[in-house]
Design a protein around this motif. Structure first.
Motif, PDB file in Angstrom:
ATOM      1  N   PRO A   1      79.125  -7.208  -6.451  1.00 24.15           N
ATOM      2  CA  PRO A   1      80.344  -7.525  -7.193  1.00 24.15           C
ATOM      3  C   PRO A   1      80.070  -7.454  -8.699  1.00 24.15           C
ATOM      4  O   PRO A   1      80.765  -6.767  -9.429  1.00 24.15           O
ATOM      5  CB  PRO A   1      80.660  -8.961  -6.770  1.00 24.15           C
ATOM      6  CG  PRO A   1      79.964  -9.161  -5.475  1.00 24.15           C
ATOM      7  CD  PRO A   1      78.712  -8.314  -5.574  1.00 24.15           C
ATOM      8  N   ASP A   2      79.023  -8.153  -9.149  1.00 21.44           N
ATOM      9  CA  ASP A   2      78.806  -8.246 -10.586  1.00 21.44           C
ATOM     10  C   ASP A   2      77.433  -8.828 -10.892  1.00 21.44           C
ATOM     11  O   ASP A   2      77.149  -9.971 -10.564  1.00 21.44           O
ATOM     12  CB  ASP A   2      79.897  -9.142 -11.194  1.00 21.44           C
ATOM     13  CG  ASP A   2      79.730  -9.297 -12.690  1.00 21.44           C
ATOM     14  OD1 ASP A   2      78.948  -8.540 -13.290  1.00 21.44           O
ATOM     15  OD2 ASP A   2      80.386 -10.191 -13.254  1.00 21.44           O
ATOM     16  N   LEU A   3      76.645  -8.061 -11.564  1.00 22.84           N
ATOM     17  CA  LEU A   3      75.279  -8.448 -11.913  1.00 22.84           C
ATOM     18  C   LEU A   3      75.259  -9.693 -12.790  1.00 22.84           C
ATOM     19  O   LEU A   3      74.263 -10.408 -12.885  1.00 22.84           O
ATOM     20  CB  LEU A   3      74.646  -7.290 -12.684  1.00 22.84           C
ATOM     21  CG  LEU A   3      73.168  -7.041 -12.456  1.00 22.84           C
ATOM     22  CD1 LEU A   3      72.806  -7.171 -11.002  1.00 22.84           C
ATOM     23  CD2 LEU A   3      72.828  -5.660 -12.972  1.00 22.84           C
ATOM     24  N   THR A   4      76.360  -9.942 -13.426  1.00 19.45           N
ATOM     25  CA  THR A   4      76.503 -11.021 -14.381  1.00 19.45           C
ATOM     26  C   THR A   4      76.727 -12.365 -13.669  1.00 19.45           C
ATOM     27  O   THR A   4      76.639 -13.430 -14.277  1.00 19.45           O
ATOM     28  CB  THR A   4      77.684 -10.621 -15.298  1.00 19.45           C
ATOM     29  OG1 THR A   4      77.165 -10.074 -16.483  1.00 19.45           O
ATOM     30  CG2 THR A   4      78.627 -11.728 -15.520  1.00 19.45           C
TER      31      THR A   4
ATOM     32  N   PRO B   1      75.184 -15.057 -11.543  1.00 21.15           N
ATOM     33  CA  PRO B   1      73.764 -15.398 -11.387  1.00 21.15           C
ATOM     34  C   PRO B   1      73.262 -15.359  -9.946  1.00 21.15           C
ATOM     35  O   PRO B   1      72.071 -15.444  -9.703  1.00 21.15           O
ATOM     36  CB  PRO B   1      73.665 -16.817 -11.947  1.00 21.15           C
ATOM     37  CG  PRO B   1      75.049 -17.283 -12.177  1.00 21.15           C
ATOM     38  CD  PRO B   1      75.957 -16.110 -12.187  1.00 21.15           C
TER      39      PRO B   1
ATOM     40  N   PRO C   1      71.334 -11.249  -9.412  1.00 20.27           N
ATOM     41  CA  PRO C   1      70.041 -10.749  -9.876  1.00 20.27           C
ATOM     42  C   PRO C   1      68.878 -11.029  -8.920  1.00 20.27           C
ATOM     43  O   PRO C   1      68.103 -10.108  -8.640  1.00 20.27           O
ATOM     44  CB  PRO C   1      69.875 -11.427 -11.235  1.00 20.27           C
ATOM     45  CG  PRO C   1      71.268 -11.565 -11.738  1.00 20.27           C
ATOM     46  CD  PRO C   1      72.075 -11.910 -10.505  1.00 20.27           C
TER      47      PRO C   1
ATOM     48  N   ALA D   1      69.111  -8.600  -6.105  1.00 20.28           N
ATOM     49  CA  ALA D   1      68.725  -7.255  -6.552  1.00 20.28           C
ATOM     50  C   ALA D   1      67.207  -7.132  -6.677  1.00 20.28           C
ATOM     51  O   ALA D   1      66.628  -6.116  -6.292  1.00 20.28           O
ATOM     52  CB  ALA D   1      69.392  -6.937  -7.885  1.00 20.28           C
TER      53      ALA D   1
ATOM     54  N   LEU E   1      71.858   0.463  -8.490  1.00 24.51           N
ATOM     55  CA  LEU E   1      72.806  -0.645  -8.483  1.00 24.51           C
ATOM     56  C   LEU E   1      74.166  -0.209  -9.004  1.00 24.51           C
ATOM     57  O   LEU E   1      74.254   0.543  -9.963  1.00 24.51           O
ATOM     58  CB  LEU E   1      72.297  -1.786  -9.362  1.00 24.51           C
ATOM     59  CG  LEU E   1      70.902  -2.332  -9.077  1.00 24.51           C
ATOM     60  CD1 LEU E   1      70.645  -3.566  -9.946  1.00 24.51           C
ATOM     61  CD2 LEU E   1      70.759  -2.693  -7.609  1.00 24.51           C
ATOM     62  N   ALA E   2      75.213  -0.703  -8.366  1.00 25.12           N
ATOM     63  CA  ALA E   2      76.560  -0.423  -8.852  1.00 25.12           C
ATOM     64  C   ALA E   2      77.403  -1.690  -8.766  1.00 25.12           C
ATOM     65  O   ALA E   2      77.397  -2.377  -7.748  1.00 25.12           O
ATOM     66  CB  ALA E   2      77.192   0.687  -8.027  1.00 25.12           C
ATOM     67  N   ASN E   3      78.107  -2.002  -9.839  1.00 24.10           N
ATOM     68  CA  ASN E   3      78.975  -3.181  -9.863  1.00 24.10           C
ATOM     69  C   ASN E   3      80.397  -2.784  -9.514  1.00 24.10           C
ATOM     70  O   ASN E   3      80.916  -1.789 -10.016  1.00 24.10           O
ATOM     71  CB  ASN E   3      78.970  -3.799 -11.259  1.00 24.10           C
ATOM     72  CG  ASN E   3      77.598  -4.275 -11.666  1.00 24.10           C
ATOM     73  OD1 ASN E   3      77.185  -5.366 -11.315  1.00 24.10           O
ATOM     74  ND2 ASN E   3      76.871  -3.441 -12.393  1.00 24.10           N
TER      75      ASN E   3
ATOM     76  N   ASP F   1      83.011  -5.287  -9.425  1.00 24.86           N
ATOM     77  CA  ASP F   1      83.940  -6.258  -9.996  1.00 24.86           C
ATOM     78  C   ASP F   1      85.030  -6.667  -9.003  1.00 24.86           C
ATOM     79  O   ASP F   1      86.159  -6.942  -9.408  1.00 24.86           O
ATOM     80  CB  ASP F   1      84.560  -5.700 -11.283  1.00 24.86           C
ATOM     81  CG  ASP F   1      83.533  -5.582 -12.400  1.00 24.86           C
ATOM     82  OD1 ASP F   1      82.729  -6.514 -12.546  1.00 24.86           O
ATOM     83  OD2 ASP F   1      83.527  -4.557 -13.103  1.00 24.86           O
TER      84      ASP F   1
ATOM     85  N   LYS G   1      87.493   0.531  -7.696  1.00 24.68           N
ATOM     86  CA  LYS G   1      86.220   0.744  -8.381  1.00 24.68           C
ATOM     87  C   LYS G   1      85.090   0.898  -7.363  1.00 24.68           C
ATOM     88  O   LYS G   1      84.185   1.717  -7.527  1.00 24.68           O
ATOM     89  CB  LYS G   1      85.942  -0.442  -9.312  1.00 24.68           C
ATOM     90  CG  LYS G   1      84.805  -0.205 -10.270  1.00 24.68           C
ATOM     91  CD  LYS G   1      84.841  -1.162 -11.441  1.00 24.68           C
ATOM     92  CE  LYS G   1      83.718  -0.829 -12.405  1.00 24.68           C
ATOM     93  NZ  LYS G   1      83.598  -1.844 -13.476  1.00 24.68           N
TER      94      LYS G   1
ATOM     95  N   GLN H   1      82.532   4.023  -7.035  1.00 21.72           N
ATOM     96  CA  GLN H   1      81.086   3.848  -7.099  1.00 21.72           C
ATOM     97  C   GLN H   1      80.425   4.354  -5.816  1.00 21.72           C
ATOM     98  O   GLN H   1      79.392   5.024  -5.859  1.00 21.72           O
ATOM     99  CB  GLN H   1      80.745   2.357  -7.283  1.00 21.72           C
ATOM    100  CG  GLN H   1      81.230   1.761  -8.596  1.00 21.72           C
ATOM    101  CD  GLN H   1      80.277   2.043  -9.751  1.00 21.72           C
ATOM    102  OE1 GLN H   1      79.614   3.086  -9.771  1.00 21.72           O
ATOM    103  NE2 GLN H   1      80.225   1.128 -10.695  1.00 21.72           N
TER     104      GLN H   1
END
Lengths: 343, 343
Positions: free
Chosen positions: A66-69, A71, A74, A77, A93-95, A97, A102, A106
């Motif tokens: 969904p989103d590397l941001t 927590p 990571p 991953a 890796l592909a986000n 969101d 999207k 990806q």
DNA sequence: TTGAAAGCGCTAACAA
DNA sequence: TTGTTAGCGCTTTCAA
């Protein structure tokens, strides 16, 4: 490669065989050594594009997150990377969101890059893209979340046990009015944890009216905050909350502060995941620890297994096996005995 | 592709030209449309391995990071990904864990995958690997940190200004005994911030004895905690600390608690970076906000520029230009006026 | 504007 | 055990 072969005084096919671990057995030990020396000396790096073109394998795996941001991901991953690299594979890796369009883009971009398989952390219970992917036969392993149609191998934390642990902890502290801030019910984690919550309170003899469930529309701080306000409007006598994940719990913390409620004195709170910095929240969060690195590592292992079998015997019937990794409750400062009755 | 050509009734070379944006001008508009329809209809995806083999370009960029698990880097990676994808490139992330040997391995693995260039967030002031890479001519852009030998384009936050802002904020609150918990002096960020600190206090007329600098051996909570204890042993009258980054600041927070010191009542603290969740610390951290997503995006833009020029005119003299993105101070609850004298 | 043909660097089937 | 040969799917020079 021709240069290496020339320097070693052999044909390039022999050089290729010598340099490839899986075929180096076919070549004379002395010759092999000579070729390897030559390769070393010339600083030879095989051209992976040529190899991919010829073998139809890229030794590359697509990872949909969904989103590397967030927590949570990571460590997942990193676990994936670790195992994949050890097996000679690379992760792409592909986000997404949480955006279906999207994700599709990806996914296709990754297919265009000839990935050999996917590790998917973005599964929804209904997931058209994954259904199609299943038909197409690409090797896929799910991590963390799964689809309702159990088509793929799946690695996850033991959510049901985790939620049971959380509820029992609260029960042990004396709570009898426990609410659940559930995650979105479009995701397997959302329903599994909610179901486990209901079962645990029911087992303890607490009726549904004393154990309400409010659904947060996303696994975010903001959505969690909103859902908490909603919950407390309707159930002001709640003394403890089990959140669907730590971000929702963080939102709950914000909501409590806004309402002038103290945690844990007025209300206890349990999170889920034990994400990084959950111990730095105010107060430090009691939560269910999920081994995210291990989740990623195990998912990568399953995919590698599948990929190797794929190579050897063609398309085997894919086994939709489930791997549940153990979780544990981490008690910190956000839980305590309920306030005295009538306070 | 042959199938597409056949369906469109043209030669595969024509199909290739029609499908490739940069050569589609060479082909009749009507023909091009026909080919694109055919491609669409057959669900044609070009084989990137074949293309790479032929063109000697992979449309892939290697990204060297210390550790994805450090909350600094996910936004950087997202910024890189965003720009790279828009340009038709894919990022290959690799974690080095600040280990020189591991970095070398990852770098070579990436080279083996025929990456067209690198974005490097792991630069040390002295960096043999990067020196060698420079000789070899691979396009490289540095992000966040740079080497002493200014060989590569470099994108960073404006650290000097950020540190000045931090010191001035403390000065404005009335502090006159301000310490700096510097990051490792083997990294450019460590020395730039330390130098800016010294300059700012000096400008304010504060002598070195009232503005000590302690060096943390890493940008980690643990190292920051240790360095704080050391600092306060030697300079117990310190009323404010500028930390080299937020993780060091978090360690300082732990150390203060351990020593029975309250933040900000007894001691003010400023971080650096404004990493995710810095506002959830206890107390919420005053810190210098660095636009990490923007750093990544800008670095990717520079690399793409270089890559495109590379393609068109061969190897141009690489310009080691520096891009400094603006930062700003975010005042939260970890800073306040110093305690009354003699308290 | 299009077609023909060669070849990127490697691997694998087959022959020796 | 090694060499010969063909070809993976695409792009690009050259010719038409």
């Amino acid at each position: 490669m021709s240069d290496v072969a020339a320097l070693a005084g052999v044909h390039k096919a022999t050089a290729s065989r010598a340099l490839n671990p899986s075929t180096s057995g076919l070549v004379n030990t002395a010759t092999a050594r000579r070729v390897k020396m030559a390769a070393e000396q010339l600083g030879f790096t095989p051209n992976s594009a040529a190899r991919s073109l010829r073998t139809n394998r890229s030794f590359t795996v697509g990872v949909l997150l969904p989103d590397l941001t967030n927590p949570l991901f990571p460590p997942v991953a990193r676990g994936i990377e670790e195992v994949l690299n050890a097996g000679g594979y690379t992760a792409l890796l592909a986000n997404t969101d949480n955006d279906e369009a999207k994700e599709r883009t990806q996914f296709n971009a990754l297919l265009g890059r000839q990935v050999d398989g996917f590790i998917v952390a973005t599964a929804q219970r209904e997931h058209p893209l994954l259904d199609e992917a299943y038909e197409s036969g690409v090797p896929i392993v799910l991590v963390n979340r799964c689809t309702d149609r159990r088509l793929f191998p799946w690695v996850s934390g033991d959510d049901a046990t985790g939620m049971t642990l959380a509820v029992e902890h609260l029960l042990g502290l004396g709570h009898r009015a426990i609410a659940h801030l559930a995650g979105p019910q479009t995701m397997s984690t959302g329903v599994t944890r909610a179901r486990a919550f209901r079962h645990a309170v029911e087992t303890a003899g607490i009726g549904p009216q004393s154990a309400p469930v409010a659904v947060s529309r996303a696994y975010t701080t903001q959505a969690g905050e909103y859902a908490t306000h909603e919950l407390l409007e309707r159930h002001p006598d709640t003394t403890a909350i089990c959140a669907g994940n730590d971000l929702i719990a963080l939102g709950a913390l914000h909501a409590l502060k806004a309402r002038g409620l103290r945690c844990p004195q007025d209300l206890s709170l349990v999170g889920f995941n034990d994400m990084q910095f959950a111990d730095e929240f105010q107060p430090p969060l009691t939560t269910v620890h999920v081994p995210h690195f291990g989740l990623g590592a195990e998912a990568a292992r399953l995919l590698l297994e599948r990929l190797d079998r794929y190579e050897e015997k063609g398309h085997p019937a894919p086994m939709a096996k489930t791997v549940l990794l153990p979780v544990r409750l981490v008690v910190r400062a956000s839980t305590a005995a309920p306030p005295p009755r009538g306070a």
